[in-house]
Design a protein around this motif. Structure first.
Motif, PDB file in Angstrom:
ATOM      1  N   LEU A 191       0.804  -1.225   0.000  1.00  0.00           N
ATOM      2  CA  LEU A 191       0.000   0.000   0.000  1.00  0.00           C
ATOM      3  C   LEU A 191       0.833   1.268   0.000  1.00  0.00           C
ATOM      4  CD1 LEU A 191      -2.682   1.547   0.259  1.00  0.00           C
ATOM      5  CD2 LEU A 191      -2.579   1.147   2.735  1.00  0.00           C
ATOM      6  N   HIS A 192       1.839   1.327   0.854  1.00  0.00           N
ATOM      7  CA  HIS A 192       2.628   2.550   0.964  1.00  0.00           C
ATOM      8  C   HIS A 192       3.547   2.753  -0.236  1.00  0.00           C
ATOM      9  CE1 HIS A 192       1.405   1.854   5.196  1.00  0.00           C
ATOM     10  NE2 HIS A 192       1.197   3.142   5.145  1.00  0.00           N
ATOM     11  N   GLU A 193       4.044   1.675  -0.802  1.00  0.00           N
ATOM     12  CA  GLU A 193       4.841   1.778  -2.021  1.00  0.00           C
ATOM     13  C   GLU A 193       3.987   2.310  -3.164  1.00  0.00           C
ATOM     14  OE1 GLU A 193       8.115  -1.779  -1.765  1.00  0.00           O
ATOM     15  OE2 GLU A 193       6.034  -2.379  -2.021  1.00  0.00           O
ATOM     16  N   ARG A 194       2.768   1.792  -3.275  1.00  0.00           N
ATOM     17  CA  ARG A 194       1.853   2.247  -4.323  1.00  0.00           C
ATOM     18  C   ARG A 194       1.435   3.698  -4.110  1.00  0.00           C
ATOM     19  NH1 ARG A 194      -2.797  -0.572  -3.777  1.00  0.00           N
ATOM     20  NH2 ARG A 194      -2.223  -1.750  -1.904  1.00  0.00           N
ATOM     21  N   SER A 195       1.268   4.083  -2.858  1.00  0.00           N
ATOM     22  CA  SER A 195       0.869   5.461  -2.544  1.00  0.00           C
ATOM     23  C   SER A 195       1.936   6.464  -2.958  1.00  0.00           C
ATOM     24  CB  SER A 195       0.585   5.600  -1.041  1.00  0.00           C
ATOM     25  OG  SER A 195      -0.498   4.770  -0.657  1.00  0.00           O
ATOM     26  N   LEU A 196       3.203   6.130  -2.703  1.00  0.00           N
ATOM     27  CA  LEU A 196       4.288   7.041  -3.073  1.00  0.00           C
ATOM     28  C   LEU A 196       4.387   7.195  -4.583  1.00  0.00           C
ATOM     29  CD1 LEU A 196       7.165   6.091  -0.581  1.00  0.00           C
ATOM     30  CD2 LEU A 196       5.691   8.107  -0.528  1.00  0.00           C
ATOM     31  N   SER A 197       4.206   6.104  -5.320  1.00  0.00           N
ATOM     32  CA  SER A 197       4.266   6.188  -6.785  1.00  0.00           C
ATOM     33  C   SER A 197       3.178   7.103  -7.325  1.00  0.00           C
ATOM     34  CB  SER A 197       4.122   4.787  -7.393  1.00  0.00           C
ATOM     35  OG  SER A 197       5.246   3.991  -7.102  1.00  0.00           O
ATOM     36  N   VAL A 198       1.972   7.001  -6.773  1.00  0.00           N
ATOM     37  CA  VAL A 198       0.860   7.848  -7.216  1.00  0.00           C
ATOM     38  C   VAL A 198       1.087   9.295  -6.806  1.00  0.00           C
ATOM     39  CG1 VAL A 198      -1.623   8.265  -7.023  1.00  0.00           C
ATOM     40  CG2 VAL A 198      -0.767   5.924  -7.222  1.00  0.00           C
TER      41      VAL A 198
ATOM     42  N   GLU B  59      -3.981  14.783  -4.291  1.00  0.00           N
ATOM     43  CA  GLU B  59      -4.045  14.173  -2.964  1.00  0.00           C
ATOM     44  C   GLU B  59      -4.427  12.701  -3.107  1.00  0.00           C
ATOM     45  OE1 GLU B  59      -3.013  13.878  -0.039  1.00  0.00           O
ATOM     46  OE2 GLU B  59      -3.939  15.604   0.953  1.00  0.00           O
ATOM     47  N   VAL B  60      -4.024  11.884  -2.132  1.00  0.00           N
ATOM     48  CA  VAL B  60      -4.403  10.475  -2.146  1.00  0.00           C
ATOM     49  C   VAL B  60      -5.059  10.091  -0.825  1.00  0.00           C
ATOM     50  CG1 VAL B  60      -2.516   9.880  -3.714  1.00  0.00           C
ATOM     51  CG2 VAL B  60      -2.215   9.572  -1.255  1.00  0.00           C
ATOM     52  N   ILE B  61      -5.924   9.101  -0.898  1.00  0.00           N
ATOM     53  CA  ILE B  61      -6.468   8.468   0.304  1.00  0.00           C
ATOM     54  C   ILE B  61      -5.743   7.133   0.433  1.00  0.00           C
ATOM     55  CG2 ILE B  61      -8.498   7.512   1.441  1.00  0.00           C
ATOM     56  CD1 ILE B  61     -10.215   9.428  -0.191  1.00  0.00           C
ATOM     57  N   ILE B  62      -4.918   7.008   1.449  1.00  0.00           N
ATOM     58  CA  ILE B  62      -4.127   5.793   1.644  1.00  0.00           C
ATOM     59  C   ILE B  62      -4.978   4.752   2.353  1.00  0.00           C
ATOM     60  CG2 ILE B  62      -2.028   4.835   2.673  1.00  0.00           C
ATOM     61  CD1 ILE B  62      -0.800   7.619   2.520  1.00  0.00           C
TER      62      ILE B  62
END
Length: 418
Positions: free
Chosen positions: A304-311, A319-322
């Motif tokens: 999840l956190h790896e994908r969040s940083l890429s986005v 903005e993202v909702i993690i």
């Protein structure tokens, strides 16, 4: 009387002299302004402004991940403008082996990174004398940047030796916890439906690509393991990747969600279109558990956190909702003041309307749902299939890289006399 006349003449002389001096000064000022084609106050402003520091960083950027993005962020911090060279397919093949993603997709990925100002396609793998002069003279580059990991040519020499010799080289810290090599190892575990004869070759390739420094394989005694990433995010890293700005009071907020696993050019292009439909793009990123439940036990490949940083690194995302929920609820729409919910036509699982639980039922009922045509027919499965279908070439590529690094370090030890 005579003294009065003398004093008057003296005053007149002083007046004439003042006029003459003033006229000369004014004339010089006007001539100076005309000479440069600018008013005097603008000339002073121009002198006070310094030319922006332009830095250059190149790379293959194959299967681009948050480690690449963090390198570009660090490079941008060393100057005012970041120019990025994307190595050609032919150069990658000659020096490392065939790339997983072709140049056009890698150009889309690099251009979308928020810290990149300019992109040069078909950059050479090694910084040659000719190309270095082109960077300095045509692109006005001040410094060439690279990470602290070695970049070795097939002959065992340093690809950045000339830049270092010229005194125009700066180094950044490599992002630990991720590499394209390790990601390939994770991908191979996603291939569940394979014949027993394929098991040996896939296991061998997995060992070749997976060094085990940052990840762990948990199999519970079976052959079908689950790849567990040991990447540990920090609040500082998330802040570094974030825009830090919220939507305005009257902003038209667009929402799009998904796994965004193995963040690729297809993701970038759909985010670009979504951002164009409003003033603020909010991206929901599903949890690892949600992705596994909907796409199989071996997904996601990136956590999840790896994908969040890429986005977050994408310039189209505000903005993202993690850990976004699978279903877009009325409460969620109200909380985030969402004006429009969108979804692309190309996705891993796009038959959600046929299922019992439609995640977009609420926005559809509210009339704020829109399906948008995906510009590229690429999914995470597309990337995985590329790896598996050409696994022998990627195995040789990894072996070549390991051999080059071994020779490089042996030579350094020999030269240093240790």
């Amino acid at each position: 009387m005579a003294s009065d006349v003398g004093e008057t003449r003296h005053n007149n002389s002083r007046f004439l002299a003042s006029c003459l001096i003033g006229g000369i000064a004014l004339g010089a000022s006007l001539l100076g302004g005309l000479y440069f084609g600018l008013p005097i106050h603008l000339l002073e402003t121009r002198k006070s402004k310094k030319r922006p520091i332009r830095v250059y960083m190149d790379g293959c950027f194959d299967m681009m991940h948050y480690g690449h993005c963090n390198a570009l962020r660090q490079a941008r911090a060393l100057g005012d403008q970041l120019v990025v060279g994307v190595v050609s397919d032919a150069e990658i093949t000659a020096n490392k082996g065939p790339p997983v993603t072709p140049l056009n997709e890698r150009m889309v990925m690099v251009s979308a990174v928020k810290w990149v100002d300019e992109v040069i396609p078909d950059a050479p793998y090694a910084i040659t004398e000719e190309f270095m002069k082109k960077l300095f003279n045509e692109y006005h580059i001040d410094y060439i940047i690279h990470g602290d990991d070695p970049c070795i040519l097939p002959d065992g020499t340093d690809a950045y030796a000339l830049a270092k010799k010229a005194g125009r080289y700066k180094q950044i810290k490599r992002t630990e916890g991720v590499s394209s090599t390790d990601i390939v190892g994770r991908m191979l575990l996603c291939v569940r439906d394979r014949s027993p004869s394929d098991n040996h070759s896939h296991s061998s390739l997995q060992r070749q690509f997976s060094h085990g420094h940052n990840q762990k394989l948990e199999d519970g005694g079976s052959n079908n393991g689950t790849w567990v990433s040991h990447f540990l995010p920090t609040s500082r890293r998330i802040v570094q990747f974030s825009n830090g700005k919220g939507p305005g009071p009257d902003a038209h907020i667009v929402y799009i969600d998904g796994a965004f696993d193995l963040f690729h050019a297809g993701h970038v292009e759909i985010l670009r279109l979504a951002r164009g439909l409003g003033d603020f793009l909010l991206v929901g990123i599903h949890t690892d558990q949600t992705v596994s439940a909907n796409r199989g036990a071996h997904r996601p490949i990136m956590n999840l956190h790896e994908r969040s940083l890429s986005v977050l690194a994408c310039r189209y995302v505000d903005e993202v909702i993690i850990g976004a929920p699978w279903e877009v609820s009325k409460d969620m729409i109200t909380t985030f003041n969402i004006s429009l919910v969108v979804h692309g036509t190309v996705a891993e699982n796009n038959d959600f309307q046929k299922g019992k639980c439609n995640p977009y039922a609420v926005p559809m009922s509210m009339g704020i749902y829109r399906s948008i045509e995906s510009p590229l027919d690429i999914t995470t499965t597309t990337i995985i299939k590329r790896i598996v279908s050409n696994h022998e070439a990627y195995q040789k590529r990894n072996e070549k890289k390991a051999e080059s690094e071994r020779r490089y370090y042996e030579e350094k030890i020999y030269v240093s006399g240790d």
